[in-house]
Motif scaffolding. Structure first.
Motif, mmCIF file in Angstrom:
data_model
loop_
_atom_site.group_PDB
_atom_site.id
_atom_site.type_symbol
_atom_site.label_atom_id
_atom_site.label_comp_id
_atom_site.label_asym_id
_atom_site.label_seq_id
_atom_site.Cartn_x
_atom_site.Cartn_y
_atom_site.Cartn_z
ATOM 1 N N ASP A 46 0.924 -1.254 -0.026
ATOM 2 C CA ASP A 46 0.207 -0.058 0.077
ATOM 3 C C ASP A 46 0.976 1.155 -0.226
ATOM 4 O OD1 ASP A 46 -1.484 2.100 0.894
ATOM 5 O OD2 ASP A 46 -3.004 0.785 1.844
ATOM 6 N N SER A 74 -3.929 3.242 -2.209
ATOM 7 C CA SER A 74 -4.716 2.939 -1.103
ATOM 8 C C SER A 74 -6.080 3.053 -1.691
ATOM 9 C CB SER A 74 -4.361 3.975 0.023
ATOM 10 O OG SER A 74 -3.280 4.199 0.314
ATOM 11 N N GLU A 76 -10.208 0.801 -1.674
ATOM 12 C CA GLU A 76 -11.039 -0.225 -2.282
ATOM 13 C C GLU A 76 -10.996 -0.077 -3.717
ATOM 14 O OE1 GLU A 76 -12.582 -2.369 0.003
ATOM 15 O OE2 GLU A 76 -13.263 -3.546 -1.627
ATOM 16 N N LYS A 79 -9.087 -2.753 -5.849
ATOM 17 C CA LYS A 79 -9.440 -4.289 -5.792
ATOM 18 C C LYS A 79 -10.401 -4.413 -7.137
ATOM 19 C CE LYS A 79 -11.310 -6.588 -2.238
ATOM 20 N NZ LYS A 79 -11.936 -6.939 -1.044
ATOM 21 N N GLY A 108 -6.708 -5.127 4.545
ATOM 22 C CA GLY A 108 -7.467 -6.148 3.688
ATOM 23 C C GLY A 108 -7.251 -5.911 2.158
ATOM 24 N N VAL A 109 -7.457 -4.630 1.491
ATOM 25 C CA VAL A 109 -7.482 -4.586 0.404
ATOM 26 C C VAL A 109 -6.261 -4.868 -0.268
ATOM 27 C CG1 VAL A 109 -7.150 -2.558 -1.654
ATOM 28 C CG2 VAL A 109 -8.928 -2.551 0.182
ATOM 29 N N ASP A 112 -6.504 -9.111 0.162
ATOM 30 C CA ASP A 112 -7.322 -9.674 -0.885
ATOM 31 C C ASP A 112 -6.759 -9.697 -2.464
ATOM 32 O OD1 ASP A 112 -8.970 -9.955 1.374
ATOM 33 O OD2 ASP A 112 -10.815 -8.861 0.298
ATOM 34 N N THR A 132 -1.350 -4.769 7.944
ATOM 35 C CA THR A 132 -1.056 -3.638 8.646
ATOM 36 C C THR A 132 -2.193 -2.911 9.236
ATOM 37 O OG1 THR A 132 -1.208 -2.185 6.629
ATOM 38 C CG2 THR A 132 1.015 -3.439 6.867
ATOM 39 N N THR A 133 -3.309 -3.212 9.137
ATOM 40 C CA THR A 133 -4.245 -2.750 9.660
ATOM 41 C C THR A 133 -5.121 -3.614 10.808
ATOM 42 O OG1 THR A 133 -6.033 -3.505 8.351
ATOM 43 C CG2 THR A 133 -5.214 -1.586 7.841
ATOM 44 N N LYS A 145 -9.229 -16.411 2.009
ATOM 45 C CA LYS A 145 -10.091 -15.847 1.029
ATOM 46 C C LYS A 145 -9.590 -14.818 0.193
ATOM 47 C CE LYS A 145 -14.855 -16.556 2.815
ATOM 48 N NZ LYS A 145 -15.927 -15.829 3.222
ATOM 49 N N LYS A 154 -19.195 -6.685 -4.269
ATOM 50 C CA LYS A 154 -17.842 -6.904 -3.589
ATOM 51 C C LYS A 154 -17.454 -8.286 -3.545
ATOM 52 C CE LYS A 154 -16.449 -5.005 0.473
ATOM 53 N NZ LYS A 154 -15.239 -4.622 0.624
ATOM 54 N N LEU A 172 3.150 -1.578 13.664
ATOM 55 C CA LEU A 172 2.729 -1.018 12.171
ATOM 56 C C LEU A 172 1.198 -0.551 12.633
ATOM 57 C CD1 LEU A 172 3.225 -4.071 10.072
ATOM 58 C CD2 LEU A 172 4.420 -1.897 9.681
ATOM 59 N N THR A 175 0.218 3.909 13.264
ATOM 60 C CA THR A 175 0.039 5.093 12.353
ATOM 61 C C THR A 175 -1.573 5.245 11.764
ATOM 62 O OG1 THR A 175 1.046 3.599 10.835
ATOM 63 C CG2 THR A 175 2.497 5.349 11.498
HETATM 64 P P1 NAD Z 1 -7.548 -0.914 3.549
HETATM 65 O O1 NAD Z 1 -6.678 -2.078 3.302
HETATM 66 O O2 NAD Z 1 -8.322 -0.182 2.642
HETATM 67 O O3 NAD Z 1 -7.046 -0.184 4.829
HETATM 68 C C1 NAD Z 1 -7.808 0.915 5.435
HETATM 69 C C2 NAD Z 1 -7.009 2.218 5.230
HETATM 70 O O4 NAD Z 1 -5.989 2.057 6.111
HETATM 71 C C3 NAD Z 1 -6.506 2.435 3.890
HETATM 72 O O5 NAD Z 1 -6.677 3.752 3.835
HETATM 73 C C4 NAD Z 1 -4.838 2.043 4.043
HETATM 74 O O6 NAD Z 1 -4.309 2.857 3.058
HETATM 75 C C5 NAD Z 1 -4.576 2.597 5.394
HETATM 76 N N1 NAD Z 1 -3.633 1.623 6.083
HETATM 77 C C6 NAD Z 1 -3.245 0.482 5.753
HETATM 78 N N2 NAD Z 1 -2.178 0.058 7.027
HETATM 79 C C7 NAD Z 1 -1.823 1.362 7.598
HETATM 80 C C8 NAD Z 1 -0.981 1.804 8.479
HETATM 81 N N3 NAD Z 1 -0.274 0.884 9.021
HETATM 82 N N4 NAD Z 1 -0.873 2.969 8.871
HETATM 83 C C9 NAD Z 1 -1.982 3.902 8.360
HETATM 84 N N5 NAD Z 1 -2.598 3.484 7.406
HETATM 85 C C10 NAD Z 1 -2.717 2.389 6.951
HETATM 86 O O7 NAD Z 1 -8.785 -1.796 4.448
HETATM 87 P P2 NAD Z 1 -8.970 -2.719 5.678
HETATM 88 O O8 NAD Z 1 -10.110 -2.311 6.543
HETATM 89 O O9 NAD Z 1 -7.703 -3.375 6.166
HETATM 90 O O10 NAD Z 1 -9.682 -4.299 5.034
HETATM 91 C C11 NAD Z 1 -10.820 -4.086 4.203
HETATM 92 C C12 NAD Z 1 -10.855 -4.755 3.181
HETATM 93 O O11 NAD Z 1 -10.536 -6.245 3.686
HETATM 94 C C13 NAD Z 1 -12.052 -4.783 2.305
HETATM 95 O O12 NAD Z 1 -11.719 -4.913 0.773
HETATM 96 C C14 NAD Z 1 -13.012 -6.298 2.597
HETATM 97 O O13 NAD Z 1 -13.647 -6.879 1.578
HETATM 98 C C15 NAD Z 1 -11.662 -7.088 3.090
HETATM 99 N N6 NAD Z 1 -11.834 -8.381 3.943
HETATM 100 C C16 NAD Z 1 -11.629 -9.507 3.384
HETATM 101 C C17 NAD Z 1 -11.677 -10.681 4.503
HETATM 102 C C18 NAD Z 1 -11.043 -11.974 3.951
HETATM 103 O O14 NAD Z 1 -11.483 -12.925 4.666
HETATM 104 N N7 NAD Z 1 -10.448 -12.062 2.623
HETATM 105 C C19 NAD Z 1 -12.359 -10.164 5.617
HETATM 106 C C20 NAD Z 1 -12.839 -9.109 5.826
HETATM 107 C C21 NAD Z 1 -12.512 -8.038 5.100
#
Ligand code: NAD
Length: 370
Positions: A46, A74, A76, A79, A108-109, A112, A132-133, A145, A154, A172, A175
């Protein structure tokens, strides 16, 4: 410094470890040596993590000289099918072979998307998740998945492709902004409501500290949350049955996000948090669950700052019938019945398939009335 915690996921024909702790990306050369040494490693990261990427690269450079990084925007929108193709071509251009490893460095973005890329390149190559989230550390990085979005919804294009390892470094998370932390925290509470009342009670005591950044408590919470997801995924890797429990709050949650065209104004965990409350309300209507449990969960959400109603989230959702229609398009339709995961009490949820349209519509009308 505290010891790294590990959790092993055992599936029918594979197993892998989750490593959880502080400053793990600094030590990836040691922790994941067996998966990475002398291999071509392609890091899909990212864009927001440029600084942290340097730490990761430095550590990896001690065990391989074949390191490639590919930046991903960064959000959705990354994807998408077009982005997926673009990234595949970029990775192929680096002359990968079947021994190469894709590394997902992001939320998660990225997880996935990178998972889907690695599952289709050369008919499947290894990949490692470095979530990292908070949301990705407790949820999306484990269970295999992968997926991208279609114009029709989605995650409709995807595979099951398990990572060979997950490296969750809580450092991580510092931030992340508070809304993103809360969004991940909602999934932790979800896991406790599905399967573990004692964990929920622990969260009632420690939730605020977890949200405010206590590393040790975060490790504890992520570990317990992953343990619950692990037990469910091990039983039902391909979601033929009880893995659906992990979707508690998601039928309502996805409808909320879908109504807003996934425009990002409402975060996934925020929608899930409202979805969990609605699942409790539906469960009470059906006579499966007591009002007391709903009050207790609502109180906890209020205390930590998670939303409990659609109106609190947005004023753009006004039409109950439109919400219902979006729910019907969700993957959770089975033989014309909507599948709902409903709590019977805190710590025990079940899959129900006999929920009538009228019952859901009554609830949606109540939720949206002014
Ligand atoms: P994301 O990856 O978009 O991250 C959220 C935000 O945080 C983004 O703006 C990103 O740039 C920022 N970010 C990432 N790491 C950071 C860090 N260390 N410090 C500061 N900012 C950071 O979203 P998410 O909430 O992590 O995940 C959501 C996604 O996960 C969706 O697409 C959803 O469909 C998917 N998901 C998948 C599963 C699965 O089983 N595969 C389960 C739940 C959700």
């Amino acid at each position: 410094m505290k010891k790294t915690k590990t959790l092993e996921i055992y599936l029918k024909d594979k197993k892998y470890k989750i490593f959880l702790g502080n400053e793990l990306i600094d030590k990836i050369d040691i922790i994941l040596n067996c998966h990475l040494k002398n291999r071509k490693v392609v890091i899909l990261y990212d864009k927001i993590l440029k600084k942290q990427l340097n730490v990761l690269k430095f550590s990896l450079s001690k065990i391989t000289s074949k390191l490639v990084t590919i930046e991903i925007n960064s959000g959705e929108k990354s994807k998408s099918l077009s982005n997926y193709i673009k990234i595949c071509e970029k990775v192929i251009k680096t002359s990968i072979n079947r021994e190469s490893v894709v590394l997902a460095f992001g939320g998660g973005v990225i997880g996935d998307l990178a998972g889907f890329v690695s599952s289709t390149l050369l008919r499947g190559i290894n990949f490692i998740q470095i979530p990292t989230t908070l949301l990705s550390q407790v949820d999306s990085s484990i269970g295999g998945k992968t997926g991208i979005n279609s114009a029709y919804g989605k995650n409709l294009i995807g595979t099951f492709h398990q990572p060979v390892a997950v490296l969750s470094d809580v450092n991580l998370l510092h931030t992340l902004n508070k809304r993103e932390v809360l969004s991940g925290y909602a999934e932790i509470v979800k896991h406790s409501i599905i399967k573990d009342k004692i964990f929920f009670e622990w969260l009632e005591k420690n939730g605020s500290y977890i949200i405010n950044g206590d590393n040790d408590l975060r490790i504890e919470a992520i570990f317990n949350s992953c343990k619950i997801k692990k037990s469910i995924v091990q039983e039902d890797e391909f979601e033929k049955g009880n893995r659906a429990l992990l979707n508690l709050g998601h039928t309502f949650g996805h409808a909320i996000e879908g109504y807003l065209n996934y425009d990002g104004t409402v975060l996934h965990g925020e929608a899930v948090s409202v979805g969990i409350i609605m699942a409790f309300k539906l469960s009470i209507k059906k006579g499966y669950c007591s009002e007391t449990d709903l009050q207790r969960v609502t109180k906890h959400f209020n205390k930590v700052g998670l939303p409990t109603s659609i109106k609190y989230l947005t004023n753009k959702i006004t039409n109950p019938l439109k919400l219902w229609k979006i729910m019907q398009n969700d993957k959770k339709m089975q033989n014309d019945h909507l599948k709902f995961i409903l709590p019977e009490c805190i710590g025990k949820s079940k899959v129900f398939t006999e929920i009538k349209k009228s019952e859901v519509l009554t609830l949606l009308n109540e939720e949206l009335k002014t």
